[in-house]
Scaffold this motif. Structure first.
Motif, PDB file in Angstrom:
ATOM      1  N   HIS A  89      85.116  40.406  10.146  1.00  0.00           N
ATOM      2  CA  HIS A  89      85.187  40.734   8.720  1.00  0.00           C
ATOM      3  C   HIS A  89      85.982  39.633   8.020  1.00  0.00           C
ATOM      4  O   HIS A  89      87.133  39.377   8.350  1.00  0.00           O
ATOM      5  N   GLU A  96      89.802  39.709   6.594  1.00  0.00           N
ATOM      6  CA  GLU A  96      90.903  40.160   7.447  1.00  0.00           C
ATOM      7  C   GLU A  96      91.598  38.951   8.072  1.00  0.00           C
ATOM      8  O   GLU A  96      91.539  38.704   9.264  1.00  0.00           O
ATOM      9  N   HIS A 130      90.772  43.208  14.132  1.00  0.00           N
ATOM     10  CA  HIS A 130      90.510  43.457  12.708  1.00  0.00           C
ATOM     11  C   HIS A 130      91.839  43.721  11.997  1.00  0.00           C
ATOM     12  O   HIS A 130      92.895  43.760  12.611  1.00  0.00           O
ATOM     13  N   SER A 131      91.750  43.949  10.693  1.00  0.00           N
ATOM     14  CA  SER A 131      92.864  44.554   9.976  1.00  0.00           C
ATOM     15  C   SER A 131      92.256  45.438   8.909  1.00  0.00           C
ATOM     16  O   SER A 131      91.110  45.245   8.530  1.00  0.00           O
TER      17      SER A 131
HETATM   18 ZN    ZN Z   1      87.360  44.859  10.023  1.00  0.00          ZN
END
Ligand code: ZN
Length: 503
Positions: free
Chosen positions: A266, A269, A392-393
């Motif tokens: 993503h 992030e 991720h974040s």
């Molecule tokens: Zn993510």
């Protein structure tokens, strides 16, 4: 160290998928047939990575494969799937489409936008937020069963406040001026750091969020500096033609286990590629004194799965999530959510068939070059991965499958125990508290994630790790957080490495 590459390794056309994958495979097959097939333990460190078609590996034929019916069985389940909303289409996204090839790029301006944390204890909340989202007044950042973080778009603050008041929905303003946070997040390096950069031989630091070029140069620098343990290969190209560079750290022992790590699937992030490159730096620069748990693993690390999106967050829209491939037939929107595009139970809950949605799953499983490259690499590799970690974040979660629905795999208790050990190590090192559980159970169902696909392939320790924070800054985590977050994550990774060696 003097080493003699085998004939097959010399002839093998490397790992570049510049050609179509089937042609690469064909050439590999021919090369393998023409030369004696090397065994995996004959490959010296830094030599070409073993490919399934050229290297024998016990147990290959028994590896679990995804069945076609599994890939599509989720597609009839449309309960939580957004349908195309013509109104939302018409009002479009607030982002102007940006042509990165042009010199003049207008950045999306978030002046006037805010981020709110709302309590989801009321039944009406989901419906209200859904309505506001369809009217393009808010977008969702994150959340779980108790709360939801939403971005309230510029000029929408009044309307959204009124809607919440009417329904008695309580909320806190987390970020009052989103654009100011964005402006302050990633300041340029000071003179001192810049001079250190020159001496170091690469530009990478963990005091700034770096552009893709710096990350790739850093990886190439390590491969050049430590050729006996480090090699870098591009496993494919993004839609816009950027390399998907994987770095391998291995001392070449045939008994080593293998771990896959990726980041940046993503785009927005940023803490994810920063953390993953921190791991690379620690292992590469201190390999001799590393623990046996680390040395007994072949690490395959892809810091930026979504390079087009990542660059776009630096140049166009800081909050871009998807890749940058044009989607749709009648009306074009940009990008698919790569973490909804993997081929296990693709098309199910928590993914959208609307090309303009932030969670658009793509036109079919692996329709995007980035997900296709990752799956082709893992499918065609002779490496038996014991762990698949995707960073991720944000939210501070350690999540294990399944994501597609509220069910867990048969060995979930082991995943839970190891996940909690990892969380404990993180907390003891840095103080951040991580919640551990299945992604569908702890958060919400989301089909087409890379973790479900990896688990379905039989990779035991498969986790999605949502790094810091829990919403104070959300995606816009200031650079001063990079080192603390990365350091505590590394402590967690060491615990995982120990579990992998025992597996
Ligand atoms: Zn993510």
């Amino acid at each position: 160290m003097q080493r003699a590459p085998s004939a097959a390794a010399q002839k093998s056309p490397s790992w570049s998928f510049a050609m179509e994958p089937w042609r690469t495979l064909l050439v590999l097959a021919v090369a393998a047939a023409a030369a004696a097939t090397p065994l995996i333990d004959q490959l010296a460190p830094g030599q070409e990575w073993p490919a399934r078609s050229s290297v024998g590996q016990p147990g290959d034929s028994t590896k679990e494969e995804i069945k076609v019916e599994d890939v599509f069985s989720g597609s009839t389940n449309e309960t939580a799937v957004e349908e195309v909303d013509e109104e939302a289409f018409a009002k479009a996204v607030i982002t102007k489409e940006v042509d990165l090839t042009k010199d003049e790029i207008t950045k999306v301006d978030y002046s006037g936008a805010q981020v709110w944390k709302i309590q989801t204890n009321k039944r009406s909340v989901v419906a209200v937020v859904g309505r506001l989202r369809r009217r393009n007044l808010v977008s969702t950042w994150g959340g779980n069963h108790t709360h939801m973080d939403i971005l309230v778009k510029p000029n929408a603050v009044k309307n959204v406040t009124r809607a919440f008041k009417r329904e008695n929905i309580t909320y806190d303003v987390l970020i009052e001026d989103l654009q100011r946070r964005i402006d302050e997040e990633n300041p340029p390096l000071d003179e001192n750091e810049l001079s250190l950069q020159d001496r170091r031989g690469h530009k990478m630091t963990w005091k700034q969020y770096h552009r893709l070029e710096d990350i790739h140069q850093f990886m190439d620098y390590l491969a050049k500096t430590y050729p006996s343990i480090i090699s870098v290969n591009s496993i494919g190209k993004s839609h816009e033609g950027r390399d998907l560079k994987v770095l391998r750290i291995s001392d070449g022992k045939p008994t080593n286990k293998a771990v896959w790590i990726d980041g940046g699937i993503h785009a927005r992030e940023w803490i994810s590629p920063a953390t993953v490159t921190y791991f690379i730096n620690q292992f590469a620069e201190n390999f001799d004194v590393e623990s046996d748990d680390v040395k007994n693993i072949d690490w395959y690390i892809l810091p930026v799965v979504n390079p087009d999106g990542y660059e776009f967050t630096h140049l166009g829209d800081r909050l871009w999530r998807k890749n940058r491939k044009p989607q749709g037939t009648t009306r074009v929107c940009f990008g698919a959510d790569l973490n909804r595009n993997f081929g296990y139970r693709w098309g199910g809950k928590g993914s959208s068939n609307n090309p303009c949605s932030d969670i658009y799953r793509g036109s079919r499983a692996f329709s995007e070059p980035e997900t296709k490259a990752v799956s082709d690499f893992i499918n065609n590799s002779a490496v038996n991965f014991t762990a698949y970690l995707t960073y991720h974040s944000y939210g501070q979660y350690i999540l294990y499958p399944w994501g597609y629905d509220s069910v867990v795999p048969p060995d979930y208790q082991q995943l839970d125990i190891v996940g909690k050990d990892v969380a404990r190590a993180i907390q003891q090192t840095g103080g951040s508290e991580y919640s551990v559980g299945s992604s569908s159970g702890l958060l919400y169902p989301a089909a087409g994630g890379s973790d479900d696909w990896a688990k379905a392939k039989g990779i035991k320790y498969t986790y999605t790790i949502e790094l810091s924070d829990t919403g104070r800054y959300g995606f816009i985590l200031p650079v001063s957080y990079i080192e603390p977050v990365a350091r505590e994550s590394l402590a967690g990774l060491r615990v995982l490495a120990a579990a992998v060696n025992k597996a």
